[in-house]
Each structure stands twice: as structure tokens, then as C-alpha cells.
Design an enzyme around this catalytic site. Structure first.
Site, PDB file in Angstrom:
ATOM      1  N   ASP A 142      27.768 -16.330  31.698  1.00 19.45           N
ATOM      2  CA  ASP A 142      27.135 -16.306  33.463  1.00 19.45           C
ATOM      3  C   ASP A 142      25.622 -15.240  32.881  1.00 19.45           C
ATOM      4  OD1 ASP A 142      27.232 -17.031  36.394  1.00 19.45           O
ATOM      5  OD2 ASP A 142      26.107 -14.834  35.891  1.00 19.45           O
ATOM      6  N   ASP A 184      24.795 -20.746  35.290  1.00 18.31           N
ATOM      7  CA  ASP A 184      23.032 -20.078  35.543  1.00 18.31           C
ATOM      8  C   ASP A 184      21.540 -19.131  34.352  1.00 18.31           C
ATOM      9  OD1 ASP A 184      24.413 -18.184  35.103  1.00 18.31           O
ATOM     10  OD2 ASP A 184      24.025 -17.276  37.180  1.00 18.31           O
ATOM     11  N   HIS A 187      24.484 -13.282  34.809  1.00 20.73           N
ATOM     12  CA  HIS A 187      24.757 -12.077  35.451  1.00 20.73           C
ATOM     13  C   HIS A 187      25.335 -11.877  35.420  1.00 20.73           C
ATOM     14  CE1 HIS A 187      22.736 -14.773  38.979  1.00 20.73           C
ATOM     15  NE2 HIS A 187      21.646 -13.531  38.811  1.00 20.73           N
ATOM     16  N   HIS A 219      31.526 -10.529  39.692  1.00 15.11           N
ATOM     17  CA  HIS A 219      31.105  -9.383  41.008  1.00 15.11           C
ATOM     18  C   HIS A 219      32.071  -8.807  41.329  1.00 15.11           C
ATOM     19  CE1 HIS A 219      26.723 -10.513  38.782  1.00 15.11           C
ATOM     20  NE2 HIS A 219      26.721 -11.903  39.274  1.00 15.11           N
TER      21      HIS A 219
HETATM   22  C1  SP5 Z   1      28.183 -15.787  40.359  1.00 13.84           C
HETATM   23  C2  SP5 Z   1      26.575 -15.608  40.438  1.00 13.84           C
HETATM   24  O1  SP5 Z   1      25.549 -16.056  39.836  1.00 13.84           O
HETATM   25  N1  SP5 Z   1      25.890 -14.009  41.471  1.00 13.84           N
HETATM   26  C3  SP5 Z   1      24.582 -14.130  41.203  1.00 13.84           C
HETATM   27  C4  SP5 Z   1      23.868 -13.635  42.491  1.00 13.84           C
HETATM   28  C5  SP5 Z   1      22.696 -13.040  42.644  1.00 13.84           C
HETATM   29  N2  SP5 Z   1      22.186 -12.201  43.389  1.00 13.84           N
HETATM   30  C6  SP5 Z   1      20.916 -12.040  43.675  1.00 13.84           C
HETATM   31  C7  SP5 Z   1      20.056 -12.666  43.326  1.00 13.84           C
HETATM   32  C8  SP5 Z   1      19.233 -12.519  43.552  1.00 13.84           C
HETATM   33  C9  SP5 Z   1      17.718 -13.445  42.707  1.00 13.84           C
HETATM   34  N3  SP5 Z   1      16.608 -12.579  41.923  1.00 13.84           N
HETATM   35  C10 SP5 Z   1      15.544 -13.591  41.964  1.00 13.84           C
HETATM   36  C11 SP5 Z   1      14.084 -13.599  41.162  1.00 13.84           C
HETATM   37  C12 SP5 Z   1      13.577 -15.034  41.514  1.00 13.84           C
HETATM   38  N4  SP5 Z   1      13.179 -14.928  40.341  1.00 13.84           N
HETATM   39 ZN    ZN Z   2      25.193 -15.734  37.464  1.00 14.46          ZN
END
Ligand code: SP5
Ligand code: ZN
Length: 345
Positions: free
Chosen positions: A198, A287, A200, A162
Site C-alpha cells: 500500500d 494506491d 501508506h 492502519h
Molecule cells: C488504507 C489506506 O490507504 N488508508 C489511507 C488513509 C489516508 N488518509 C489520509 C489522506 C491524506 C491525503 N493527503 C493528500 C495529499 C494530496 N496530494
Molecule cells: Zn493506502
């Protein structure tokens, strides 16, 4: 497979992050690395501490002022008040549309907003050292490939995908996959492909290489319409200028099945084959696993064996770099399964 890790990862240990309006314990913890190292060692992989200095590669990817911000962030935080030693800095104001970005603020909290995309990337005393050494590991892995090795795995944190040219975000500070990629280019690879699995979207990595055709970036991730990082990762982002056609996003709806995931994965692999890279960098977030606490995909332990096997069939020198993955007790098995699938492909 040769594993590169770092002792200093444990010095990046913020306590809290914000989640649904509450302060909760961090998802991204030192134990993630320990559990992976334990499992890969048990399966006979060699673990070494990374030693090469990546400073000159970091300076190719990130702005001088952002690097110096990261280096000085904790001392600056303590300078505000010595009571801050057991507290965590968080940004509170961001320069969104109509606000100025042509002046770097002097106020430390303002700098945090200036150099971050979110409030989800907490800093602790050892953050710079841990992030720097994770980048050193990525560089060490590229050097190892340059010496003729076929593969390496960086079991490092904080993650990197990120983080962009002059910002942190999503638990990431220095773009480790970018470091490995840039180093491979310097070592003489003409084309490098980055495969980001990943959950994300790897917005930082995409943005670093968006206008380049010597690096192909492809990513399978939760659809940014509903999933973090929200503001990048759509299918219509195809690259710019010389980079047009060298960026492939494959977003999937939250809650997608294993079949949907592997269909997208197949697309990504075929695109990589067409690109004919000299080497491959895998942003190995874990993840997309079914039990991940902040994600919604459905991959199983055995799916990670399959992922490793299919990546291995690309038959390219490959650097795996750990990104996210927060189902801590499952990380060892999933990571080791990828390596096992790769080596038996
Ligand atoms: C490296 C990496 O995996 N970074 C991820 C960062 C995510 N941060 C924000 C998380 C928001 C989570 N939303 C949760 C919804 C629950 N269902
Ligand atoms: Zn992630």
C-alpha cells in the site's frame, strides 16, 4: 484464484471525510469492491462469500474494550440524538502528551478520540458488521490455505493495515492482514511474512507484530516525513526485543519513479526469501498506482502484473488482502493483473 468477499461491505458507507479543510466525499467507497469483483469474475476467478467466524482471532489482536467500542459505536451515536441517523460522528479531541490515557472517557466523542489515531476514519451504521465480515474473510482465506490451497484473495473493505491493538485510523478498524497472519500461525505455520505494498505505511500491522520474530513485516511506502500516517514507517524501525530484525521499512520519497519502487520491492522480496516463511500475507493496497487521487507514486497497469509475478516467484502459500486504492475505475484491472502475474509466475 479463489476470491473471498462479503456482501455487507456495502453497509459501511460513510458519506464524507475531511480533506484540506473541507468535507469531501469519501475516497474509500463500496464501489471499489464492486469494480474489482466485476473484473476478477470476468477473468474467470471464483468468488465466494466468506462464512467463518473470526471473533476469537479478532480477540487475539485487538483489546476487549476497543472491540466493544466498535460494536457499540453506532448505537451510542444514535443515543446522543436520533437526528444523528443521517450524520457522521468524528473525533475532536485526542489524548496527546500530558493528557491522561489511564481513564476511558464516558463521553462518546471523547471515546472516538481515545480509540482513533486520526479524524479520517468515519463510521456509519454498518461499519461494525462490514469490518467484522472483512475479518471473517481473512480468517476464511487462512483456513482455505490450511486445507492445502496455494493462494486466496480477500476483496474486502473496510481495509485494515492502519488499525492497531486499540485504535482505528486511515479508513481501517480491524487489522485484516493481522487476522490472516494470526490464523495462519494458529493453523501451524511457524513463520509468516507480511508484505505491505500500500502507498501508506501499515502502522497498525507493524505495531501488532513489532516484538515478534514469528512474523516478519516489510513495507514499501511514501516517506512518513511527508506522507500519512506521518508518525511511523521510518527506516530505523527494526523491531523490538525478540522482534528485532523482523521489521523492514522501505520508505520512498513522494513522487518516486517506477524504478525506485521496484528497487525497494526487490529489497523486500530478498528479505522475505532470507526469512523463509511458511506462508505470505500481502497487504495489497493499489494506491501506488499513478492515477491514485491521494498518492504520488507512478506504478502502471503492467507494473501490477510484474508485482504479481515477482510475488509468485517466492513460491509460498499466499493470501492477498485488499487495503487502499482510490483510482476506482482502475482497481479492477490492477487487482486482476496482480492475480494474473502471480498465477503465471
Ligand atoms: C488504507 C489506506 O490507504 N488508508 C489511507 C488513509 C489516508 N488518509 C489520509 C489522506 C491524506 C491525503 N493527503 C493528500 C495529499 C494530496 N496530494
Ligand atoms: Zn493506502
Amino acid at each position: 484464484m479463489q476470491i473471498f468477499s462479503t456482501i455487507t461491505q456495502q453497509l459501511h458507507a460513510p458519506q464524507f471525510e475531511f480533506f484540506r479543510g473541507e468535507r469531501v466525499p469519501c475516497f474509500e467507497t463500496p464501489s471499489r469492491i464492486n469494480i474489482i469483483l466485476k473484473e476478477v469474475a470476468a477473468r474467470g476467478h471464483q468468488v465466494t462469500n466468506a462464512t467463518l467466524d473470526s471473533q476469537h482471532i479478532i480477540e487475539c489482536l485487538h483489546s476487549p474494550r476497543y472491540i466493544s467500542f466498535l460494536q457499540n459505536a453506532w448505537p451510542e451515536w444514535l443515543r446522543l440524538s436520533l437526528n444523528n441517523v443521517d450524520k457522521q460522528p468524528f473525533p475532536a479531541v485526542w489524548p496527546v502528551r500530558t493528557l491522561r490515557t489511564d481513564r476511558v472517557p464516558e463521553n462518546f466523542i471523547a471515546k472516538l478520540g481515545f480509540y482513533s489515531m486520526d479524524n479520517g476514519t468515519p463510521i456509519s451504521a454498518g461499519t461494525w458488521l462490514a469490518a467484522k465480515n472483512a475479518a471473517d474473510a481473512a480468517y476464511s482465506a487462512a483456513d482455505f490455505i490450511n486445507q492445502g490451497a496455494h493462494s486466496a484473495f480477500c476483496v474486502t473493505r473496510p481495509p485494515g493495515h492502519h488499525a492497531g491493538y486499540d485504535f482505528m485510523g486511515g479508513y481501517c478498524f480491524i487489522n485484516n492482514a493481522g487476522i490472516a497472519t494470526e490464523a495462519l500461525r494458529k493453523f501451524g505455520c511457524s513463520r509468516v511474512a507480511i508484505l505491505d505494498v500500500d502507498y501508506h505505511h501499515g502502522n497498525g500491522t507493524q505495531s501488532l507484530f513489532y516484538e515478534r520474530c514469528d512474523v516478519f513485516f516489510t513495507s514499501i511506502h511514501g516517506d512518513p516525513r511527508t506522507e500519512y500516517p506521518f508518525f511511523l514507517g521510518y527506516e530505523d524501525e527494526k523491531g523490538l526485543g525478540e522482534g528485532f530484525g523482523y521489521n523492514l521499512n522501505l520508505p520512498l520519497p513522494a513522487g518516486s519513479t517506477q524504478t525506485q519502487w521496484f528497487n525497494a520491492f526487490d529489497h523486500a522480496l530478498n528479505a522475505i526469501r532470507r526469512y523463509q516463511p511458511d506462508a505470505l500475507v500481502v497487504s495489497l493496497g493499489l494506491d501506488a498506482y499513478c492515477e491514485d487521487p491521494i498518492s504520488t507514486f507512478a506504478l502502471s497497469h503492467t507494473d501490477y502484473l510484474t508485482i504479481g509475478k515477482l510475488i509468485g516467484r517466492l513460491n509460498r502459500p499466499t493470501i492477498f488482502i485488499l487495503e487502499g486504492g482510490y483510482a476506482v475505475t482502475a482497481l479492477g484491472i490492477n487487482a486482476a493483473n496482480v492475480l494474473e502475474g502471480f498465477e503465471n509466475s
